[in-house]
Design a protein around this motif. Structure first.
Motif, PDB file in Angstrom:
ATOM      1  N   GLU A  33      37.571  -0.163 -37.734  1.00 27.29           N
ATOM      2  CA  GLU A  33      38.090   0.592 -38.871  1.00 27.29           C
ATOM      3  C   GLU A  33      37.852  -0.204 -40.145  1.00 27.29           C
ATOM      4  OE1 GLU A  33      42.054   3.129 -39.329  1.00 27.29           O
ATOM      5  OE2 GLU A  33      42.441   0.979 -39.492  1.00 27.29           O
ATOM      6  N   ALA A  34      37.079   0.393 -41.060  1.00 24.25           N
ATOM      7  CA  ALA A  34      36.748  -0.287 -42.310  1.00 24.25           C
ATOM      8  C   ALA A  34      37.759   0.069 -43.391  1.00 24.25           C
ATOM      9  CB  ALA A  34      35.343   0.092 -42.748  1.00 24.25           C
ATOM     10  N   GLN A  35      38.156  -0.914 -44.166  1.00 20.81           N
ATOM     11  CA  GLN A  35      39.150  -0.726 -45.222  1.00 20.81           C
ATOM     12  C   GLN A  35      38.475  -0.165 -46.465  1.00 20.81           C
ATOM     13  OE1 GLN A  35      41.035  -4.356 -46.450  1.00 20.81           O
ATOM     14  NE2 GLN A  35      42.194  -3.398 -48.100  1.00 20.81           N
ATOM     15  N   TYR A  36      38.919   1.006 -46.903  1.00 20.70           N
ATOM     16  CA  TYR A  36      38.340   1.665 -48.078  1.00 20.70           C
ATOM     17  C   TYR A  36      38.876   1.027 -49.354  1.00 20.70           C
ATOM     18  CZ  TYR A  36      37.535   5.315 -51.585  1.00 20.70           C
ATOM     19  OH  TYR A  36      37.174   6.008 -52.711  1.00 20.70           O
ATOM     20  N   LEU A  37      37.960   0.722 -50.294  1.00 29.31           N
ATOM     21  CA  LEU A  37      38.355   0.101 -51.555  1.00 29.31           C
ATOM     22  C   LEU A  37      38.102   0.988 -52.765  1.00 29.31           C
ATOM     23  CD1 LEU A  37      36.867  -3.465 -50.927  1.00 29.31           C
ATOM     24  CD2 LEU A  37      39.205  -2.689 -50.495  1.00 29.31           C
ATOM     25  N   GLY A  38      37.022   1.784 -52.710  1.00 27.31           N
ATOM     26  CA  GLY A  38      36.705   2.606 -53.875  1.00 27.31           C
ATOM     27  C   GLY A  38      35.309   3.171 -53.783  1.00 27.31           C
ATOM     28  N   ARG A  39      34.778   3.634 -54.940  1.00 24.06           N
ATOM     29  CA  ARG A  39      33.448   4.224 -54.988  1.00 24.06           C
ATOM     30  C   ARG A  39      32.666   3.638 -56.162  1.00 24.06           C
ATOM     31  NH1 ARG A  39      33.063   9.145 -56.487  1.00 24.06           N
ATOM     32  NH2 ARG A  39      35.249   9.496 -57.093  1.00 24.06           N
ATOM     33  N   ALA A  40      31.340   3.578 -55.998  1.00 23.05           N
ATOM     34  CA  ALA A  40      30.465   3.067 -57.050  1.00 23.05           C
ATOM     35  C   ALA A  40      29.254   3.982 -57.192  1.00 23.05           C
ATOM     36  CB  ALA A  40      30.018   1.647 -56.734  1.00 23.05           C
ATOM     37  N   ARG A  41      28.710   4.038 -58.419  1.00 19.79           N
ATOM     38  CA  ARG A  41      27.564   4.892 -58.717  1.00 19.79           C
ATOM     39  C   ARG A  41      26.348   4.008 -59.008  1.00 19.79           C
ATOM     40  NH1 ARG A  41      29.631   7.692 -62.987  1.00 19.79           N
ATOM     41  NH2 ARG A  41      28.912   6.071 -64.416  1.00 19.79           N
ATOM     42  N   LEU A  42      25.235   4.332 -58.368  1.00 18.20           N
ATOM     43  CA  LEU A  42      24.003   3.560 -58.543  1.00 18.20           C
ATOM     44  C   LEU A  42      23.384   3.867 -59.905  1.00 18.20           C
ATOM     45  CD1 LEU A  42      21.881   1.652 -57.280  1.00 18.20           C
ATOM     46  CD2 LEU A  42      20.742   3.692 -56.370  1.00 18.20           C
ATOM     47  N   GLU A  43      23.141   2.819 -60.702  1.00 22.93           N
ATOM     48  CA  GLU A  43      22.557   2.976 -62.029  1.00 22.93           C
ATOM     49  C   GLU A  43      21.099   2.521 -62.072  1.00 22.93           C
ATOM     50  OE1 GLU A  43      24.040   4.519 -64.402  1.00 22.93           O
ATOM     51  OE2 GLU A  43      26.033   4.653 -63.495  1.00 22.93           O
ATOM     52  N   ARG A  44      20.777   1.423 -61.384  1.00 16.93           N
ATOM     53  CA  ARG A  44      19.409   0.928 -61.337  1.00 16.93           C
ATOM     54  C   ARG A  44      19.102   0.399 -59.949  1.00 16.93           C
ATOM     55  NH1 ARG A  44      20.675  -1.318 -66.501  1.00 16.93           N
ATOM     56  NH2 ARG A  44      21.177  -3.303 -65.499  1.00 16.93           N
ATOM     57  N   SER A  45      17.886   0.629 -59.474  1.00 16.47           N
ATOM     58  CA  SER A  45      17.468   0.163 -58.156  1.00 16.47           C
ATOM     59  C   SER A  45      17.318  -1.350 -58.130  1.00 16.47           C
ATOM     60  CB  SER A  45      16.118   0.788 -57.778  1.00 16.47           C
ATOM     61  OG  SER A  45      16.184   2.193 -57.739  1.00 16.47           O
ATOM     62  N   GLN A  46      17.405  -1.904 -56.931  1.00 18.01           N
ATOM     63  CA  GLN A  46      17.054  -3.308 -56.778  1.00 18.01           C
ATOM     64  C   GLN A  46      15.532  -3.425 -56.785  1.00 18.01           C
ATOM     65  OE1 GLN A  46      18.842  -3.446 -52.526  1.00 18.01           O
ATOM     66  NE2 GLN A  46      17.302  -5.095 -52.520  1.00 18.01           N
ATOM     67  N   THR A  47      15.047  -4.515 -57.388  1.00 20.14           N
ATOM     68  CA  THR A  47      13.606  -4.706 -57.548  1.00 20.14           C
ATOM     69  C   THR A  47      13.262  -6.171 -57.302  1.00 20.14           C
ATOM     70  OG1 THR A  47      13.853  -5.137 -59.927  1.00 20.14           O
ATOM     71  CG2 THR A  47      13.452  -2.843 -59.256  1.00 20.14           C
ATOM     72  N   THR A  48      12.042  -6.517 -57.587  1.00 17.40           N
ATOM     73  CA  THR A  48      11.615  -7.918 -57.613  1.00 17.40           C
ATOM     74  C   THR A  48      11.038  -8.219 -58.988  1.00 17.40           C
ATOM     75  OG1 THR A  48       9.434  -7.344 -56.730  1.00 17.40           O
ATOM     76  CG2 THR A  48      11.146  -7.984 -55.134  1.00 17.40           C
ATOM     77  N   GLU A  49      11.060  -9.480 -59.367  1.00 23.43           N
ATOM     78  CA  GLU A  49      10.566  -9.884 -60.685  1.00 23.43           C
ATOM     79  C   GLU A  49       9.782 -11.173 -60.529  1.00 23.43           C
ATOM     80  OE1 GLU A  49      12.866 -11.661 -64.411  1.00 23.43           O
ATOM     81  OE2 GLU A  49      13.183  -9.494 -64.216  1.00 23.43           O
ATOM     82  N   THR A  50       8.585 -11.213 -61.103  1.00 28.32           N
ATOM     83  CA  THR A  50       7.726 -12.391 -61.020  1.00 28.32           C
ATOM     84  C   THR A  50       7.611 -13.036 -62.396  1.00 28.32           C
ATOM     85  OG1 THR A  50       6.449 -11.372 -59.234  1.00 28.32           O
ATOM     86  CG2 THR A  50       5.446 -13.242 -60.362  1.00 28.32           C
ATOM     87  N   GLN A  51       7.799 -14.383 -62.456  1.00 29.82           N
ATOM     88  CA  GLN A  51       7.712 -15.115 -63.713  1.00 29.82           C
ATOM     89  C   GLN A  51       7.296 -16.555 -63.459  1.00 29.82           C
ATOM     90  OE1 GLN A  51      11.594 -14.870 -65.442  1.00 29.82           O
ATOM     91  NE2 GLN A  51      12.586 -16.042 -63.830  1.00 29.82           N
ATOM     92  N   MET A  52       6.888 -17.220 -64.552  1.00 28.72           N
ATOM     93  CA  MET A  52       6.463 -18.617 -64.452  1.00 28.72           C
ATOM     94  C   MET A  52       7.682 -19.521 -64.365  1.00 28.72           C
ATOM     95  SD  MET A  52       3.154 -18.767 -64.448  1.00 28.72           S
ATOM     96  CE  MET A  52       2.922 -20.513 -64.824  1.00 28.72           C
ATOM     97  N   ASP A  53       7.609 -20.509 -63.444  1.00 27.68           N
ATOM     98  CA  ASP A  53       8.666 -21.507 -63.311  1.00 27.68           C
ATOM     99  C   ASP A  53       8.015 -22.844 -62.982  1.00 27.68           C
ATOM    100  OD1 ASP A  53      10.992 -22.901 -63.020  1.00 27.68           O
ATOM    101  OD2 ASP A  53      11.591 -21.939 -61.135  1.00 27.68           O
TER     102      ASP A  53
END
Length: 403
Positions: free
Chosen positions: A237-257
């Protein structure tokens, strides 16, 4: 969801309606949808058979009134209990005035129900003196239905949250679900209106899809649900906490390091739109399911319930159940349990040591019936049920049998 047949809108004259089951809704659907819910072939067959001769007077409640005016705040369960010894036998009650019924899922405040007894049989009608004879006229208050809302089967406030909030999952469902990784501005505890960041792996990645904005329920701490009789873990039984709305997808990002191209994962962005408790990193996200129309037609299970028990009383550290409280039971879809099944609650008789005969003997006291419950949300191996009536205090471990 299948398209349901429409029902004519009620006019100023009260609609003739049954005391059969009214569909109760989950996921935010409206009462208008409930009023369109069709009559099942089983309901109609039972009602037609009963309409031929009524029901035995012995099946009536001892205090069944000769007439009753439906009032605001009534439920179909309460009215059925008023007229019948077994309130889950609503198709029979509907059959008692089948000739007057056009839509058996509608009953409104202001309707007057008349109970007729003749030759050991009883019928319920919406017409005074329908069986002939003298009609006694007395002043009465006139009721007009100023709302299109029919009476609910049960008080909706008692179960609405449970139609969408708690879930029963297997061991790995939450472990593999997208997880909250952080809150904006390093916030540790999040509530309604806050922004959070979450990520999923593989098929659980949080990716925007065409169509309506995706929403997720937030859960924590999947607690094992253990069968009191066998010790088997039936689910979590999972404990319910609330609800959330997706605004932006998860992605990947490439940069110099430091002179190298480095690819980093970027979590999805979500906003908390409802919160029962504070949300934090590590909590899990489960997609909001589609809306469902559920028909609660109270009835006894078609097969004997064997080994049925109350697993737990819903709520943190709650041991005893009261009337109108939700409990989890150790029977589900695999056992043939369906929404609307009514079961009797038996207090397990205590084991005592008898010394009244001059000797020491172990005895088990009889099991005593102490109430009724009705299943409203079955899962594969467990179900949630509402305690409808009690004469003693139910608790985890109490037995369940056919009513």
């Amino acid at each position: 969801m299948n398209t349901l047949p429409s029902t004519p809108r009620p006019g100023r004259q009260t609609l003739l309606a049954s005391l059969a089951a009214l569909a109760v809704l989950g996921g935010g659907a409206t009462s208008a949808d409930a009023q369109q819910y069709p009559v099942t072939p089983q309901q109609r067959a039972v009602a037609q058979a009963t309409a031929q001769s009524g029901i035995p007077v012995s099946e009536l409640s001892p205090n069944a009134p000769d007439e009753y005016t439906v009032k605001r705040g009534d439920t179909l369960w309460d009215i059925s209990r008023m007229f019948l010894r077994s309130p889950w036998r609503w198709p029979e009650l509907w059959g008692m005035n089948l000739n007057d019924i056009k839509n058996p899922h509608l009953i409104y405040p202001g309707q007057v129900l008349y109970l007729e007894r003749s030759n050991g049989r009883a019928r319920l009608t919406t017409r005074a003196g329908a069986g002939g004879g003298t009609i006694k006229l007395t002043p009465r208050t006139r009721y007009d239905s100023v709302s299109d809302l029919a009476l609910p089967t049960l008080n909706p406030a008692l179960i609405e949250a449970f139609l969408t909030e708690p879930i029963v999952v297997d061991k790995d469902t939450l472990a593999n679900a997208p997880r909250i990784v952080a809150g904006r501005d390093d916030r540790v505890l999040l509530s309604r209106g806050d922004r959070l960041y979450a990520a999923g792996d593989g098929p659980a990645q949080l990716i925007e899809k065409p169509g309506p904005i995706q929403q997720f329920r937030i859960f924590r701490d999947a607690t094992p649900m253990v069968d009191p009789a066998t010790g088997e873990i039936l689910g979590y039984e999972a404990q319910y906490l609330g609800r959330a709305r997706l605004e932006r997808s998860q992605t990947t990002e490439t940069q110099m390091d430091n002179g190298k191209m480095v690819t980093s994962n970027v979590p999805a962005t979500l906003d908390v739109v409802a919160a029962r408790e504070e949300v934090r990193a590590g909590d899990r996200l489960v997609p909001e399911p589609p809306r469902q129309l559920v028909s609660y037609v109270p009835r006894a299970p078609s097969a004997p319930v064997e080994g049925g028990r109350i697993i737990s009383v819903y709520g943190n550290a709650v041991k005893y159940a009261s009337q109108n409280q939700v409990v989890a039971i150790n029977k589900g879809l695999r056992d043939g349990i369906e929404s609307g099944h009514v079961m009797a609650i038996l207090k397990n008789g205590a084991v005592i040591t008898d010394r009244t005969n001059g000797e020491k003997e172990t005895l088990k006291l009889p099991n005593e019936r102490i109430g009724l419950l009705m299943v409203f949300r079955p899962f594969e191996r467990v179900s949630y049920a509402l305690v409808l009536e009690i004469s003693d205090v139910p608790q985890a471990g109490d037995l369940l049998v056919n009513p």
